[in-house]
Design a protein around this motif. Structure first.
Motif, PDB file in Angstrom:
ATOM      1  N   UNK A 151      -3.562  15.570 -15.493  1.00  9.48           N
ATOM      2  CA  UNK A 151      -2.701  15.282 -14.298  1.00  9.48           C
ATOM      3  C   UNK A 151      -2.119  14.045 -14.393  1.00  9.48           C
ATOM      4  N   UNK A 152      -1.498  13.590 -13.133  1.00  4.93           N
ATOM      5  CA  UNK A 152      -0.889  12.121 -13.222  1.00  4.93           C
ATOM      6  C   UNK A 152      -1.954  10.934 -13.500  1.00  4.93           C
ATOM      7  N   UNK A 153      -1.184  10.014 -13.661  1.00  6.73           N
ATOM      8  CA  UNK A 153      -1.877   8.932 -13.986  1.00  6.73           C
ATOM      9  C   UNK A 153      -2.688   8.352 -12.615  1.00  6.73           C
ATOM     10  N   UNK A 154      -4.124   8.159 -12.571  1.00 10.89           N
ATOM     11  CA  UNK A 154      -4.483   7.574 -11.353  1.00 10.89           C
ATOM     12  C   UNK A 154      -4.194   6.106 -11.209  1.00 10.89           C
ATOM     13  N   UNK A 155      -3.638   5.925 -10.054  1.00  7.08           N
ATOM     14  CA  UNK A 155      -2.971   4.577  -9.726  1.00  7.08           C
ATOM     15  C   UNK A 155      -3.952   3.693  -8.759  1.00  7.08           C
ATOM     16  N   UNK A 156      -3.898   2.540  -8.785  1.00  2.00           N
ATOM     17  CA  UNK A 156      -4.325   1.703  -7.748  1.00  2.00           C
ATOM     18  C   UNK A 156      -3.433   1.554  -6.391  1.00  2.00           C
ATOM     19  N   UNK A 157      -3.866   1.225  -5.278  1.00  2.00           N
ATOM     20  CA  UNK A 157      -2.816   1.035  -4.285  1.00  2.00           C
ATOM     21  C   UNK A 157      -1.761  -0.257  -4.718  1.00  2.00           C
ATOM     22  N   UNK A 158      -2.110  -1.233  -5.362  1.00  2.00           N
ATOM     23  CA  UNK A 158      -1.299  -2.263  -5.983  1.00  2.00           C
ATOM     24  C   UNK A 158      -0.198  -1.601  -6.826  1.00  2.00           C
ATOM     25  N   UNK A 159      -0.821  -0.660  -7.611  1.00  2.00           N
ATOM     26  CA  UNK A 159       0.464  -0.135  -8.526  1.00  2.00           C
ATOM     27  C   UNK A 159       1.281   0.696  -7.715  1.00  2.00           C
ATOM     28  N   UNK A 160       0.793   1.272  -6.790  1.00  2.00           N
ATOM     29  CA  UNK A 160       1.853   2.273  -5.848  1.00  2.00           C
ATOM     30  C   UNK A 160       2.777   1.276  -5.119  1.00  2.00           C
ATOM     31  N   UNK A 161       2.505   0.233  -4.552  1.00  5.30           N
ATOM     32  CA  UNK A 161       3.317  -0.858  -4.046  1.00  5.30           C
ATOM     33  C   UNK A 161       4.520  -1.262  -4.870  1.00  5.30           C
ATOM     34  N   UNK A 162       3.597  -1.839  -6.155  1.00  6.16           N
ATOM     35  CA  UNK A 162       4.627  -2.583  -7.103  1.00  6.16           C
ATOM     36  C   UNK A 162       5.719  -1.518  -7.438  1.00  6.16           C
ATOM     37  N   UNK A 163       5.399  -0.230  -7.780  1.00  6.85           N
ATOM     38  CA  UNK A 163       6.488   0.682  -8.192  1.00  6.85           C
ATOM     39  C   UNK A 163       7.340   1.215  -6.909  1.00  6.85           C
ATOM     40  N   UNK A 164       6.834   0.964  -5.948  1.00  9.64           N
ATOM     41  CA  UNK A 164       7.872   1.267  -4.620  1.00  9.64           C
ATOM     42  C   UNK A 164       7.466   2.747  -4.382  1.00  9.64           C
ATOM     43  N   UNK A 165       6.304   3.270  -4.513  1.00  9.77           N
ATOM     44  CA  UNK A 165       6.175   5.027  -4.442  1.00  9.77           C
ATOM     45  C   UNK A 165       5.131   5.345  -3.047  1.00  9.77           C
TER      46      UNK A 165
END
Length: 545
Positions: A120-134
């Motif tokens: 599946x997709x890589x499990x991300x943190x909330x900080x990862x999502x904000x950094x990537x702009x997703x």
């Protein structure tokens, strides 16, 4: 009439079949996940226990790492892994656990709790999502699947947000049992052959956009190499910026365009793309301008978050971490700004690291005299009519060559006892350096020959005439260049018990190009950087001239 009815019902039937297939696939995936995770946890439990004990013994810390991640529909869950870092650094044991995948074993519990899947997709943190702009509706479809221990993005050697998003979408839209099986088998094979080879068997694409700012001697060579290795580097578009275009340079620009290079200009002339628009789209910039243009442009690069990395050449000291391939590779991984040191700094540092050890552990002191050409063969602005001695900038160590080499080694905590002088000659071909090294341990001809042979960046020659070597580079080198850091005159070395004296030719600009490509791979955090640079070394470097 029956045909008309069938045609009308076809979309409904297809939609119904797709829904039924997706339901069966989802149920089968859950079942295989549960059975696989249960059996996997039972069989790997002894390995897990041993790894936990080793972490307690060698790293003296809690072996279990727990962190909040976002799962399907952005539901928060606690991912479970083995701890591989201490004080924000990967430990030696942690490096082994990561390479073997043992650190991922506890995630089998996350699969049993139906928080994750094998694929599946890589499990991300909330900080990862904000950094990537997703964290928006456009990227919402990424969370339609449970995150996986492995997946297309996890297998990719290209660590870049565009590539990760593309691959996550590719999997979400195309997931099926055969693809899952192929990804799992590829993940196992990664342990033996590396990510790049297995990833190319799953899917490959070109995703990155790069810009070469400055189309001079270095810039054109960098462009030719980017075209040559476009697929290996994962490049989509290659831009080249020309700030000021003279009428007689149009033929040069047409040649570059014929190679598929997209030309840009801030003046919007000759049909070139608008530089001010392109700079907001590219992922990496090779700053190859002259007269300190890199430092002048650094503020511009800093304001564009899309730019993941920039390297500047030679005289741009202060632009970023001073770098040379093979000296401080680990220091620039993921860094945005890197300064690739000058050609003569490359030549001097290469001789020191080859003869006195990578960390200069066998060096007492060294003295070098750099014999510089006036300027490139294609220019006639700074050509001197007689020898010109350079001023010693530092009263203790001399010219900028020793200063730059010393500063570069300081970045990795190594003291470099080096002095340098330089003289500029009327030549327009190659630089040369006369070196004298005093070593801590005795040296002989056999040991010296082995040291010179061991460094791929060092070449040797039996020729005493730089004109002949320059001509050989023009005939046989890629783009007419010699890419070795230095070419040692092997038949003219003075060897005493603890000292070496000799001469080496230093190839004009070309000897810093591989460092520039290596910096790009490291700044973009390519996991196959070492493999790619070894391929480039094989392609471009010769051991004898």
């Amino acid at each position: 009439m029956n045909q008309i009815i069938n045609d009308a019902l076809k979309p409904v039937l297809v939609s119904s079949l797709e829904a039924e297939f997706h339901y069966l696939y989802s149920m089968l995936k859950i079942l295989t996940d549960l059975i696989g995770a249960l059996l996997g946890f039972i069989f790997t439990l002894p390995v897990l226990v041993i790894a936990m004990i080793l972490i307690l013994i060698f790293d003296r810390q809690n072996p279990i790492f727990i962190q909040a991640r976002l799962g399907k529909s952005k539901q928060i869950f606690q991912i479970i892994k083995l701890r591989t870092m201490k004080n924000n650094q990967i430990t030696p044991l942690g490096n082994i656990l990561r390479k073997t995948g043992i650190d991922e074993i506890p995630q089998l519990l996350n699969i049993l709790f139906l928080q994750m899947s094998f694929v599946g997709p890589r499990p991300l943190t909330q900080a990862d999502i904000e950094r990537l702009g997703w964290n928006d509706t456009y990227h919402a479809s990424r969370w339609n699947s449970r995150p996986g221990i492995t997946g297309l993005a996890q297998l990719s050697p290209i660590c870049h947000k565009k590539m990760s998003w593309f691959l996550d979408q590719k999997y979400t839209n195309c997931q099926n049992i055969l693809l899952d099986l192929k990804i799992i088998l590829s993940s196992i094979a990664v342990l033996f052959v590396g990510k790049k080879k297995q990833f190319s068997g799953c899917i490959q694409t070109e995703i990155m956009q790069v810009l070469v700012n400055g189309i001079g001697n270095i810039g054109t060579t960098v462009l030719q190499l980017l075209v040559r290795y476009k697929s290996e580097f994962g490049l989509d578009k290659i831009y080249a910026n020309k700030n000021s275009l003279k009428p007689w340079q149009l033929a040069d620009m047409e040649y570059l365009q014929a190679q598929g290079i997209i030309l840009t200009s801030p003046k919007k002339e000759n049909g070139f793309a608008d530089f001010n628009l392109i700079i907001g789209q590219v992922d990496y910039v090779f700053e190859c301008g002259a007269n300190g243009s890199g430092i002048k442009n650094k503020t511009l690069y800093s304001t564009h978050k899309n730019i993941q990395g920039v390297s500047a050449q030679g005289s741009e000291k202060g632009f970023g971490i001073s770098y040379m391939s093979g000296v401080n590779d680990n220091l620039i991984r993921g860094e945005k700004f890197v300064h690739v040191v000058s050609c003569n700094t490359h030549g001097t540092a290469a001789i020191l690291s080859t003869l006195a050890g990578k960390k200069l552990e066998n060096l007492e002191w060294a003295d070098c005299v750099v014999v510089r050409r006036s300027e490139d063969l294609g220019n006639h602005e700074r050509l001197v009519s007689a020898n010109v001695v350079a001023r010693h900038l530092d009263p203790q160590i001399g010219t900028h060559h020793a200063i730059d080499v010393t500063d570069m080694y300081k970045s990795i905590g190594v003291d470099c006892n080096l002095t340098s002088s330089d003289i500029t000659t009327p030549s327009q071909l190659m630089h040369a350096v006369r070196f004298h090294l005093s070593l801590k341990n005795k040296i002989d001809k056999i040991t010296l020959a082995k040291l010179l042979a061991a460094n791929p960046y060092i070449a040797t020659t039996k020729k005493f005439d730089s004109n002949i070597i320059f001509e050989q580079g023009r005939r046989y080198g890629f783009n007419g260049r010699i890419f070795s850091h230095a070419i040692v005159v092997s038949g003219n070395l003075l060897i005493a018990e603890n000292s070496i004296k000799g001469w080496a030719f230093v190839p004009q600009e070309g000897n810093s190009i591989i460092s520039t490509l290596h910096a790009f791979l490291l700044q973009m955090k390519r996991e196959d950087a070492t493999e790619l640079i070894q391929k480039i070394q094989t392609d471009l470097l010769r051991k004898e001239w």
